[in-house]
Design a protein around this motif. Structure first.
Motif, PDB file in Angstrom:
ATOM      1  N   GLY A   5     -50.456 -29.400  30.647  1.00  0.00           N
ATOM      2  CA  GLY A   5     -49.420 -30.392  30.407  1.00  0.00           C
ATOM      3  C   GLY A   5     -48.287 -29.787  29.611  1.00  0.00           C
ATOM      4  N   PRO A   6     -47.378 -30.636  29.116  1.00  0.00           N
ATOM      5  CA  PRO A   6     -46.282 -30.163  28.292  1.00  0.00           C
ATOM      6  C   PRO A   6     -46.818 -29.468  27.039  1.00  0.00           C
ATOM      7  CG  PRO A   6     -45.977 -32.467  28.920  1.00  0.00           C
ATOM      8  CD  PRO A   6     -47.352 -32.065  29.341  1.00  0.00           C
ATOM      9  N   GLN A   7     -46.011 -28.621  26.436  1.00  0.00           N
ATOM     10  CA  GLN A   7     -46.429 -27.905  25.232  1.00  0.00           C
ATOM     11  C   GLN A   7     -46.689 -28.889  24.094  1.00  0.00           C
ATOM     12  OE1 GLN A   7     -47.105 -24.667  25.189  1.00  0.00           O
ATOM     13  NE2 GLN A   7     -46.631 -24.655  27.353  1.00  0.00           N
ATOM     14  N   LEU A  32     -53.921 -31.424  28.051  1.00  0.00           N
ATOM     15  CA  LEU A  32     -52.684 -32.147  28.320  1.00  0.00           C
ATOM     16  C   LEU A  32     -52.142 -32.791  27.054  1.00  0.00           C
ATOM     17  CD1 LEU A  32     -53.912 -33.941  31.576  1.00  0.00           C
ATOM     18  CD2 LEU A  32     -52.651 -31.782  31.396  1.00  0.00           C
ATOM     19  N   ALA A  33     -50.872 -32.578  26.788  1.00  0.00           N
ATOM     20  CA  ALA A  33     -50.201 -33.214  25.657  1.00  0.00           C
ATOM     21  C   ALA A  33     -49.754 -34.610  26.076  1.00  0.00           C
ATOM     22  CB  ALA A  33     -49.002 -32.371  25.226  1.00  0.00           C
ATOM     23  N   VAL A  34     -49.265 -35.378  25.131  1.00  0.00           N
ATOM     24  CA  VAL A  34     -48.736 -36.703  25.426  1.00  0.00           C
ATOM     25  C   VAL A  34     -47.577 -36.540  26.394  1.00  0.00           C
ATOM     26  CG1 VAL A  34     -47.555 -38.702  24.451  1.00  0.00           C
ATOM     27  CG2 VAL A  34     -49.447 -37.650  23.207  1.00  0.00           C
ATOM     28  N   GLY A  35     -47.544 -37.349  27.418  1.00  0.00           N
ATOM     29  CA  GLY A  35     -46.497 -37.273  28.418  1.00  0.00           C
ATOM     30  C   GLY A  35     -47.091 -37.416  29.797  1.00  0.00           C
ATOM     31  N   VAL A  36     -46.358 -37.007  30.768  1.00  0.00           N
ATOM     32  CA  VAL A  36     -46.778 -37.128  32.152  1.00  0.00           C
ATOM     33  C   VAL A  36     -47.265 -35.780  32.653  1.00  0.00           C
ATOM     34  CG1 VAL A  36     -46.006 -37.647  34.507  1.00  0.00           C
ATOM     35  CG2 VAL A  36     -45.138 -39.001  32.586  1.00  0.00           C
ATOM     36  N   ALA A  37     -48.402 -35.789  33.302  1.00  0.00           N
ATOM     37  CA  ALA A  37     -48.934 -34.585  33.944  1.00  0.00           C
ATOM     38  C   ALA A  37     -49.341 -34.977  35.356  1.00  0.00           C
ATOM     39  CB  ALA A  37     -50.123 -34.037  33.176  1.00  0.00           C
ATOM     40  N   SER A  68     -57.379 -37.914  22.366  1.00  0.00           N
ATOM     41  CA  SER A  68     -56.784 -38.185  21.051  1.00  0.00           C
ATOM     42  C   SER A  68     -57.781 -37.948  19.917  1.00  0.00           C
ATOM     43  CB  SER A  68     -56.241 -39.617  20.998  1.00  0.00           C
ATOM     44  OG  SER A  68     -55.235 -39.780  21.962  1.00  0.00           O
TER      45      SER A  68
END
Length: 179
Positions: A5-7, A32-37, A68
């Motif tokens: 995912g995003p950094q 995966l970081a918070v956001g859209v993957a 989380s």
């Protein structure tokens, strides 16, 4: 299968192994970081199976899932099994083919997972989601009278209603109009 995912710090991390009956061994590594993957791959690669594992609808042979900072699943040789049931994971899931309750109308389907809230809070949450997904005119209708796109939007509203920490979508826009 590996997805990045995003950094940033991982909001959802999974390291899972599963031997599919009659098929290949599936190895999943997610961070995966918070956001859209987006999980992309050919048919049969294990995308839907990965979502089923994360949601708790299937159990991996080995590995762990952390959302989380909370461990949802852990199965390691010589250790006790930890497997949080799907309804306690705080993971919303919209299946490729929406599964709505045919005996409930649209409003009741959307509000189905809202436990421990007052009737007024439930109505307000259902109405807010219905407005956002253009479903207000359908709230009293039977789910059996809905088009494919309407069913998909009701399933999405139902998954969002309890305010999940993660939302898994398995080809969620396949039946939704472009608008």
């Amino acid at each position: 299968m590996t997805a990045q995912g995003p950094q940033g710090a991982a909001a959802l991390a999974a390291s899972l192994r599963l031997q599919r009956p009659g098929g290949p061994r599936l190895q999943i590594e997610l961070s995966l970081a918070v956001g859209v993957a987006v999980l992309v791959g050919p048919s049969g690669a294990g995308k839907s199976t990965t979502l089923d594992l994360l949601a708790g609808h299937q159990r991996a042979d080995e590995g762990q899932i952390v959302l989380s900072g909370r461990t949802l699943f852990r199965r390691q040789p010589g250790e006790p099994l930890l497997d949080v049931p799907p309804e306690a994971r705080r993971v919303g899931y919209v299946l490729q083919t929406p599964s709505l309750f045919p005996h409930l109308n649209v409003a009741a389907n959307i509000g189905f997972g809202l436990f421990g809230v007052s009737a007024a809070q439930r109505r307000a949450r259902v109405l807010a989601l219905a407005q956002g997904l253009e479903l207000t005119g359908l709230l009293t209708r039977s789910t059996q009278t809905l088009s494919g796109g309407e069913r998909q939007r009701v399933a999405l509203a139902r998954a969002l209603a309890p305010q999940p920490q993660a939302l898994l979508l398995d080809e969620p826009m396949s039946a939704v109009d472009l608008a």
